[in-house]
Design a protein around this motif. Structure first.
Motif: not given
Length: 726
Positions: A97-99, A164-175, A185-187, A238-248
């Motif tokens: 976990g990051g900042r 990107e070049d095999g390295e984890y770069a980004r993740a996003a929800t479907r929205g 950072e959550q994923i 709901n547990a997964a969605a609520g967890t991924l939207r945690q800011l910490d």
């Protein structure tokens, strides 16, 4: 039909070349004896080995080493990275976990993430097959050559993950399918998501997956929530969605999430490929697999976890049979599903069929029917959560619902009880939409008189209950035992007082031993009291006492965040501290004075006043101060170099967004969370949010990168990045 395939795949680390893969040595030489080059080489080997162990444990369920050996390898890697300031981007150590973030940014997807048409009717599925064959025939393909890949339809949260070049770069929800919340950072904290891909992946790979909480972990986590007096999640989704939207991200790291990957959104080779939607370009890069089935082989090669219950069938009747077999087996699966996805296998067929604005024409979801049953309400239990919210739960005559015995169902809140007109003795329908936590949608037979009378006092502390719209809350505050456990845990959180060693299990132990009956009691603890508890020693007792002692003069914003005032997180706490300067000024502030603070609206101001006006909460604050826990005052006139300017920050800066806001505020500026006509500058770090940039364009607000921001501050005599305490 063809079952899910497997075979030899590349590894993150070869045991013939990496000593930390099989029977690894765990007695390491002192860090001080290593040169920087030696430390970097050992860290590189450890990263590769830990990735391999993560894959074998979390993806293949076939661990190579015992947990103790893994923990020592992981600890050594973190020790090397810290001691030699080694780069940690995509290192396994980042999973802890990051900042904390201040908000979730919105980011555009590499390609559209469309919905899928669905039905619970077999004839609708056959009609889908007929449309596919007609469509292929019209495009010059043999309609008899179509094959389908069948997969579980997961009941989780859809995510896009980019490498990107095999390295984890980004993740996003479907929205909305075009853009979603940035949850990079959550994923990153999910151990089955590789930080670095195996084998030889394309230069850019965007994959679609489903984040979910395994059933066994979900049930254990809900039991923990109930024991703490908190409202449990209604279902794993709901547990997964609520967890991924945690800011910490550290909160996410502590919760048992997992991911299955099931589709390719973009595949680019040597920078020449084309990001593609689910229709795809007319011709993709030559090395991209030509079938969905072969893409699963590529997932295996790259180390991306996919479902094992995947099959390829020659016709739609095989797909219908697959659905029926999976529905019969669903109770034995460790993940929630609500149907199956039937998709055309050949990519050329998919591209010929195309998509509507909403959904691809080459895929269809055959959903399971909802599961219901009727039974009798034998009683109602009212639970109390950390915020004091009261949640009614119906105690039922046990009934089988889809193969699961159900004895409890949520009634949500007192307004729901009134709407249903439900009471003890009534016959009710039980609905398991989320497969785990059921609820009551209707009364089918009224056998009682009247409606259940919701308690007017808290069932735990007997304090009065107040209604807030459809909800009910205990007014006992920090004086209510049900709220106190979570209040102590909240006080110790990283984004509050950051007290290491004071997690849920230890809080429960201290409460059961009757050593802590109120929040201030933490500061009366003695080493001898703690050392006498099971599982404690003198060293661990001394460590906790030292952690507590270090919080006797906390920053004012940390103190406010730690109190757990509803609607007051780290950002609002910082704004209150900067505006008022000391605790007494905040305690004495009326509603109008509170509303004068940036980001404090009428509802938040009322929340603050209600909390501070509650006798039990005021007693806890005074008790803390009597024990020497008194927050440091803030000089509200610390500087005027940036007086009159308003900044908004977006993206990743060289420091946290919270520190950036505090830094400019200390020199007289305002820092807000949203762009408006009053904003002077939008400061954009890496991966900035699209919505704020659009708002800045619309309002004519200048956009600064971090270098330009530093130059602006330097012109006014303000250093960047912050050089320490102001």
């Amino acid at each position: 039909m063809t079952s899910a395939h497997s075979g030899s795949t590349p590894r993150h680390a070869d045991p013939d070349e990496n000593p930390y893969v099989e029977s690894p040595p765990t007695d390491f030489e002192p860090v001080a004896s290593l040169s920087e080059d030696e430390a970097a080489e050992q860290a590189s080997l450890l990263r590769a080995a830990v990735r391999e162990h993560d894959h074998r444990y979390y993806v293949e369920a076939d661990p190579l080493v015992p947990d103790e050996a893994y923990d020592r390898l992981f600890a050594r890697l973190r020790e090397l990275e810290d001691a030699f300031d080694l780069p940690t981007e995509n290192s396994p150590t980042r999973r802890i976990g990051g900042r904390p973030l201040d908000e979730l940014e919105t980011v555009e997807h590499v390609a559209p993430m469309r919905s899928i048409d669905n039905s619970t009717d077999a004839e609708a599925v056959r009609a889908f097959d007929e449309r596919v064959r007609k469509g292929l025939d019209a495009e010059g393909f043999d309609p008899g050559g179509v094959e389908y890949v069948c997969e579980p339809k997961f009941d989780g949260l859809s995510v896009e993950v980019v490498y990107e070049d095999g390295e984890y770069a980004r993740a996003a929800t479907r929205g909305d399918g075009t853009a979603g919340d940035d949850v990079t950072e959550q994923i990153r904290t999910i151990r089955s998501v590789p930080g670095k891909l195996r084998g030889d992946p394309p230069s850019r790979l965007a994959v679609r997956g489903e984040a979910y909480m395994p059933r066994d972990a979900f049930e254990a986590y809900n039991e923990e929530l109930i024991e703490r007096g908190e409202e449990p999640f209604a279902n794993p989704r709901n547990a997964a969605a609520g967890t991924l939207r945690q800011l910490d991200p550290s909160v996410v790291a502590e919760r048992p999430l997992d991911v299955f990957f099931f589709d390719v959104l973009a595949w680019e080779t040597d920078g020449e490929g084309t990001a593609r939607g689910e229709d795809g370009p007319e011709s993709g890069p030559p090395d991209r697999p030509g079938t969905h089935w072969a893409e699963f082989d590529a997932f295996d090669a790259f180390g991306l976890r996919r479902a094992d219950r995947v099959e390829r069938v020659p016709d739609i009747e095989g797909a219908l049979d697959y659905r029926d077999r999976l529905m019969a087996d669903r109770e034995g699966l460790n993940y929630a599903i609500d149907g199956v996805v039937i998709a055309v296998d050949d990519r050329a067929h998919r591209e010929a069929l195309g998509s509507t604005a909403r959904a691809p024409r080459w895929a269809f979801a055959y959903k399971f029917p909802p599961r219901t049953a009727t039974t009798t309400v034998e009683g109602v239990t009212v639970q109390v959560g950390r915020t004091g919210r009261l949640t009614p739960v119906a105690e039922l005559d046990p009934v089988d619902v889809g193969g699961v015995t159900v004895s409890r169902a949520t009634l949500h809140n007192p307004a729901e009880i009134e709407a249903l007109g439900v009471n003890v003795g009534d016959r009710v329908r039980i609905y398991r939409a989320g497969d785990v936590i059921p609820y009551v949608p209707e009364v089918v037979e009224k056998r009682s008189e009247g409606t259940y009378a919701f308690p007017e006092s808290c069932p735990i502390c007997d304090a009065p209950v107040e209604r807030d719209g459809p909800l009910a809350f205990c007014t006992g505050g920090l004086g209510c035992p049900a709220q106190l456990d979570r209040a102590i845990e909240h006080w110790a959180r990283r984004d509050a007082l950051d007290i290491e060693g004071l997690g849920p299990e230890r809080v429960e132990q201290l409460r059961e031993a009757e050593l802590v009956e109120s929040l201030p009691d933490l500061y009366d603890l003695a080493v001898d009291d703690l050392a006498a508890l099971e599982g404690w020693g003198e060293t661990s007792a001394e460590n906790l006492i030292a952690e507590l002692e270090a919080t006797r003069e906390p920053p004012l914003d940390d103190f406010l965040a730690g109190l757990g005032i509803p609607d007051v997180g780290a950002t609002t706490a910082r704004a209150l501290a900067a505006h008022f300067g000391d605790l007494d000024a905040i305690i004495d502030a009326d509603g109008d004075e509170l509303r004068a603070v940036d980001d404090v609206g009428p509802e938040v101001a009322e929340s603050i006043r209600t909390f501070l006006d509650t006798e039990e909460n005021r007693a806890a604050i005074e008790g803390l101060r009597e024990r020497g826990v008194d927050p440091e005052s803030v000089d509200v006139d610390a500087g005027e170099a940036l007086d009159g300017l308003t900044f908004v920050f977006t993206g990743s800066l060289s420091t946290t967004r919270g520190e950036a806001q505090a830094h400019v505020e200390a020199h007289g500026a305002n820092a807000t969370s949203s762009v408006s006509g009053n904003t002077d500058y939008l400061v954009a770090g890496e991966s900035p949010g699209r919505s704020k940039r659009n708002d800045a364009d619309a309002e004519g607000v200048p956009l600064l990168d971090e270098g330009e921001f530093a130059e602006l501050l330097a012109e006014r005599g303000v250093a960047w990045p912050p050089e320490g305490d102001e």
